[in-house]
Design an enzyme around this catalytic site. Structure first.
Site, PDB file in Angstrom:
ATOM      1  CE  LYS A   1      30.762 -96.754 -11.655  1.00 57.50           C
ATOM      2  NZ  LYS A   1      30.179 -97.798 -12.499  1.00 57.50           N
TER       3      LYS A   1
ATOM      4  CB  SER B   1      27.874-100.161 -12.770  1.00 55.23           C
ATOM      5  OG  SER B   1      27.673 -99.301 -11.685  1.00 55.23           O
TER       6      SER B   1
END
Lengths: 282, 806
Positions: free
Chosen positions: B691, B648
């Protein structure tokens, strides 16, 4: 019924011989002595006939079970008798100590029957054990017990090997005669001392006779503060008495000597077959 | 290229409109009588339970807490009520083989009846047999036999005695037997007198005695035969009387079992046994009382399975599936220091109790119990339950034990477990797929639409009632639905993880009680969610503190070259949170070697390495198609000391590498997440909510500038279910979330310059990010060629090359 009917047994004489289980007889005698507060005397008779026969040159013993023939000697027989007497004496001391009663041990030599009858006075109770016929292969040679019961001037109790059990009833065959009342008085004193139920066996008769018998017994019981139970018999033969003993789970049977069950020479059920103690009142 | 537009507040969260739910509180809703979102699993259950063929047992897969057990139990219980009640099983004594107790199968409910009947029989025998032997009839007949024995024995002796009397010889009893002696005047003759007899007389007497002794010997030798004969007649009499007593007692209830031949056979065996053991049974002495009780106890029955009160087929859940709890056991009594047992000490296992129905087991617990899995498989394969003593099987103990006849098995086993165990068993246990042919796979989420929201609301109402919590107000239900989406990180899905929802309701109920409210509304739900997070956030707060104190270096404003804010997620137990991570890059002349410092330090996982390889190849394909990539570069996660995995960060890594090459600074007010493919497309990643919230928290603590935000893959937008404070900042334009489709969009957002596309001549536009990168790489390539000239040395090494590419 007067208080004089109440038996006072001063001494219990137990006959210890070679043909019965001394332990069972001594236990029964000690218990009876304890119940009646009497002195206990054990009598060991060295059978003179046995000693004489052992002295004969051809004396042989034929084994009861094995049928083997073994030589006999007077020394060996005397030794056997002495050893047996010692065993019985030690046994008596142990039992008397345990039950805390007065006791004595006497050894005499002579005819067993005469010695036993000769040593007992009318106020004594003579205890003899039934020769265990089953143990002896079913063979009964002499009617020593029958003769002692018939000839004794005192009460005779026959005991077997069965150990008594607590709280079982004392049965008495009742008749409104002097002997019947003595029987009842003795049974009552046995039952009262051990707090056992007392069952009166009434011989067959009319309802009125039964009522009369029961009333006389109740009257006597009331004066002595006793609880009674009655059981009517269909017959007074030995089989009927045995049946009553079984059904009532009796601990002992007290019976007058003139009872029909004892008179028939062929019917030896009461003398031979029962494990329960039978007390014969003269 | 148009710049990505920041998402609006309604794009970062899918709210649930309480008014659209159509009720005020959950009290207005009916219970939900079906399971939502598990159609596949329910269909599998329906199929698996309907298939009666061998091996069609079920394995229900799904994570813990999803509610597998409740769903399976309710489904099976509903189904079981329609099915017939199975039969009973009893163990009785085996008179032929005493250590192999006999199994009797009976119609449901008859087992207990048989037990009572046999108890009654024992009770009757206990009185009837002694009564029979106490009866006057028996006593009379026994006495007759006894008298006959005496008569026959005495007769022979009497004859000898009579003969002896005739010869004036006495038969005298001795302690051990008999002896003969001559008489005189009725008394035994004195030995001296005998010696004085004439020799002839003495010899005559001795001869007679000898003859009598022989006769007596012969008579005694005959006695055992007589006794044996009588004993045989006594035995026959006893048997006759016992037959009468037991026949009467058994006959009374034999008719009841006329349709069970095995029971009738057993009753006959009891009768035979009574007759054979009549001596012990008829004897009333204390000593034989124990023997009689022991004999009598063999006539009883041990009801192994009693279905007398069962409605439908049984559904059994065994929560401690040990070998013995599953297959049953034989217990022992300690008697005078020895272990003894009999058929009455056979205890059933879960398989016995579930026979004819369903057995639910937790596969993890099952596998943790020694030999339980093998025992279960053996039972299912052989279709019978055989009780075996493990102690004996493994010689741990040596004592008398039993081998009861096996019980025929017809059970449907339903195993519950997580997917990993299913796949491991499928791979490594050859029997597994033969025995568990049906998998019922539980979904972890379901579609979120108007209809499913309505059903979800009813499920919440049902759950609230079952958990005994306050009713939920519609705002509370709406908040639970929203949280259901957040749990699965998807605004278009709802979690099926019932335990989490149930826990949330219970905790919200607590907070509602704390606030003195009689209903649970959204504030209580929110408080429960916040408190769950608060309880778990010690580590997160510690890291936040380190960032604020600049122990961990994270810039949230300004620009910096070769430095970018990546985003990572930390998972601690069941709690996950996001945090920004500084990613830096270096680039210099080299031979096309890309160093992933995390991998080199063995702190990077294989997926992370794969991401770095992809971006490395993207770099080559995009900028060095016609010349070698003369670059040595390195990428590092700064101040990261644990394992890093996942791809990611590959967009951020690519951007920071280009920054290092182009010397263009990157906006530190932005953080970036997303994975990259070899064509520069940005792909979805996981944990986007955590996140974003992680970076937001860092920025928020320092004060939002209005410049800060997060770049994330456009395909992740449906997954956004952000916290209220983040949503407010987004709505107020103080925090921004930009969806990305390509890496060029990220470059433009981060550098503020055009990324640039190759023109017709193959050149990127002047001044664009890509042009600067391209120029720099071409320059490095020229330098590499120059450095590789032959006169520069045969080994081709440049001065700037320190050998990292070796």
């Amino acid at each position: 019924m007067s208080d004089s009917d109440q038996p006072v047994t001063q001494r219990i004489i137990v006959l210890v011989s070679d043909s019965c289980d001394s332990n069972a007889a001594l236990e029964a005698a000690a218990r009876m002595a304890g119940r009646l507060g009497a002195e206990l005397q054990a009598l060991f008779v060295e059978d003179v006939n046995l000693l004489r026969s052992a002295g004969l040159p051809f004396a042989r013993e034929i084994g009861l079970t094995s049928a083997t023939v073994r030589p006999m000697s007077p020394e060996a027989v005397e030794q056997q008798l002495r050893a047996q007497a010692e065993r019985s004496r030690a046994l008596l001391e142990r039992i008397a100590q345990r039950m805390n009663i007065r006791s004595s041990f006497r050894v005499s030599r002579g005819n067993v029957e005469s010695e036993a009858l000769g040593s007992a006075r009318p106020e004594d109770m003579l205890i003899i054990c039934r020769a265990d016929h089953r143990r002896r292969g079913g063979s009964r040679l002499s009617d020593r017990e029958g003769r002692i019961v018939s000839a004794a001037h005192c009460t005779v109790m026959l005991v077997g090997e069965r150990q008594p059990e607590e709280n079982r009833a004392v049965l008495v065959l009742y008749a409104n005669t002097a002997r019947g009342r003595r029987s009842l008085a003795l049974a009552a004193s046995m039952a009262r001392d051990a707090a056992q139920p007392l069952v009166l066996l009434l011989p067959p008769g009319s309802e009125a006779e039964h009522d009369r018998l029961a009333a006389s017994a109740r009257e006597w019981a009331q004066t002595h503060n006793l609880q009674l139970r009655f059981r009517e018999l269909g017959h007074v033969d030995a089989a009927a008495l045995l049946s009553a003993l079984r059904q009532e789970e009796g601990d002992s049977l007290v019976i007058p000597r003139d009872a029909a069950a004892l008179r028939d020479p062929h019917d030896r059920l009461l003398l031979d077959e029962v494990d329960t103690p039978v007390v014969v009142v003269p | 290229m148009p710049k990505p537009q920041a998402l609006k507040a309604d794009q970062v969260f899918r709210a649930c409109d309480p008014d659209a739910l159509g009720f005020d509180t959950t009290d207005d809703l009916e219970d939900l009588d079906r399971i939502i979102g598990q159609d596949r699993a329910i269909e599998a259950l329906r199929f698996g339970t309907g298939m009666r063929s061998h091996g069609y047992n079920l394995f229900v897969l799904g994570p813990n807490g999803i509610g597998k057990f409740e769903v399976v139990k309710h489904y099976l219980q509903d189904r079981a009520t329609q099915e017939p009640v199975p039969g009973d099983y009893c163990y009785v004594h085996n008179f032929q083989h005493p250590n192999e107790p006999k199994l009797l199968a009976l119609p449901g409910g008859q087992g207990e009846q048989l037990r009572k009947d046999l108890e009654q029989l024992v009770s009757e025998l206990r009185t009837a047999i002694p009564a029979t032997f106490e009866s006057d009839e028996y006593q009379q007949r026994a006495r007759e036999l006894h008298q006959e024995l005496n008569r026959r024995q005495q007769q022979s002796i009497r004859e000898i005695q009579k003969e002896a009397d005739e010869h004036d010889i006495a038969l005298i009893q001795t302690p051990g037997g008999f002896t003969f002696a001559p008489k005189k005047d009725g008394e035994v003759m004195d030995p001296e007198e005998f010696h004085s007899l004439p020799q002839e007389e003495r010899e005559r007497v001795e001869k007679i005695v000898e003859k009598l002794q022989e006769k007596l010997q012969a008579a005694i030798q005959q006695m055992p035969k007589v006794r044996k004969d009588i004993q045989e007649r006594v035995r026959k009499l006893n048997e006759e009387m016992a037959e009468f007593a037991v026949g009467h007692a058994i006959g009374e209830f034999k008719e009841r079992y006329s349709e069970s031949p095995a029971v009738l056979e057993h009753l006959d065996a009891i009768r035979q046994d009574v007759v054979e053991n009549v001596d012990a049974l008829g004897n009333q002495s204390d000593q034989s009382a124990n023997a009689m009780e022991q004999l009598m106890s063999r006539y009883r029955a041990n009801v192994l399975v009693d279905n007398s009160t069962q409605q439908g087929a049984p559904v059994v859940y065994e929560d401690l599936p040990t070998y013995q709890h599953l297959l049953g056991r034989v217990e022992h009594h300690v008697h005078q220091g020895a272990l003894t047992t009999d058929f009455r000490l056979i205890k059933p296992g879960a398989l016995h109790r579930a026979n004819g129905g369903y057995l639910i087991l937790d596969v993890r617990k099952l596998l943790m119990q020694p030999l339980a899995w093998e025992g279960l498989k053996r039972a299912l394969l052989s279709r019978q339950v055989k009780i075996e003593s493990l102690e004996q099987l493994y010689s741990m103990i040596s004592t008398v034990s039993l081998q009861p006849q096996p019980v025929p098995l017809d059970v449907k086993v339903v195993l519950l477990g997580d997917r990993l165990l299913y796949y491991l068993l499928s791979a490594y246990d050859p029997d597994f797929l033969d025995l568990f042919k049906v998998q019922a796979d539980f979904e972890e989420d379901l579609d979120r639409d108007e209809e499913s929201q309505q059903l979800y609301a009813r499920m919440i109402a049902t759950m609230a009632r079952r958990e005994g919590v306050r009713p939920l107000e519609k705002t509370g239900v709406a908040r639970v639905i929203e949280h259901g989406s957040r749990i699965v990180d998807d605004s278009e899905r709802l979690t099926t993880h019932n335990r989490q929802i149930a826990d949330l309701l219970s905790e919200a109920n607590f907070w509602a009680g704390d606030a003195g409210s009689h209903v649970i509304d959204e504030t209580h739900i929110q408080r429960a969610i916040d408190h769950q997070e608060y309880r778990a956030s010690r580590i997160r707060e510690r890291m936040d503190r380190a960032i604020q104190r600049e122990t961990i270096l994270i810039d949230t404003e300004g620009e910096a070259t070769a430095q970018i804010n990546g985003l990572s997620v930390m998972q601690l137990g069941n709690y996950a949170f996001g945090r920004p991570t500084r990613i830096t890059a270096t680039a210099r002349l080299g031979r096309g070697h890309m160093v992933d410092i995390e991998r080199e330090a063995k702190l990077g996982g294989s997926i992370h390495s794969k991401g770095v390889m992809i971006l490395s190849n993207l770099l080559g394909a995009r900028y060095a198609q016609d010349h070698p990539l003369s670059l040595n570069a390195s990428i590092a996660f700064e101040q990261s000391y644990g394992m890093v995995d996942g791809d990611s960060a590959s967009v951020a890594e690519f951007c920071v590498l280009l920054s290092a090459l182009s010397d263009l600074p990157i906006r530190q007010s932005l953080a970036c997440t997303g994975s990259l493919n070899q064509h520069g497309k940005v792909q979805a990643v996981g944990g986007v909510n955590e996140k974003i919230e992680g970076f937001f928290d860092v920025c928020s603590a320092r004060g939002l500038t209005g410049e800060q935000g997060v770049l994330l893959p456009a395909s992740n937008v449906p997954h956004l279910m952000l916290r209220p404070d983040v949503r407010e900042a987004v709505a107020a334009g103080r925090f921004h979330i930009y969806p990305l489709n390509t890496v060029d969009e990220a470059l433009e957002m981060l550098t503020g310059r055009e990324a640039g596309e190759r023109g017709d001549e193959g050149q990127f536009p002047e001044g664009s990010v890509n042009r600067l990168v391209d120029d720099r790489l071409q320059e490095l390539s020229r330098l590499q060629r120059w450095e590789s000239r032959p006169e520069r040395g045969s080994n081709g090494k440049s001065e700037t090359d320190n050998g990292n590419d070796e």
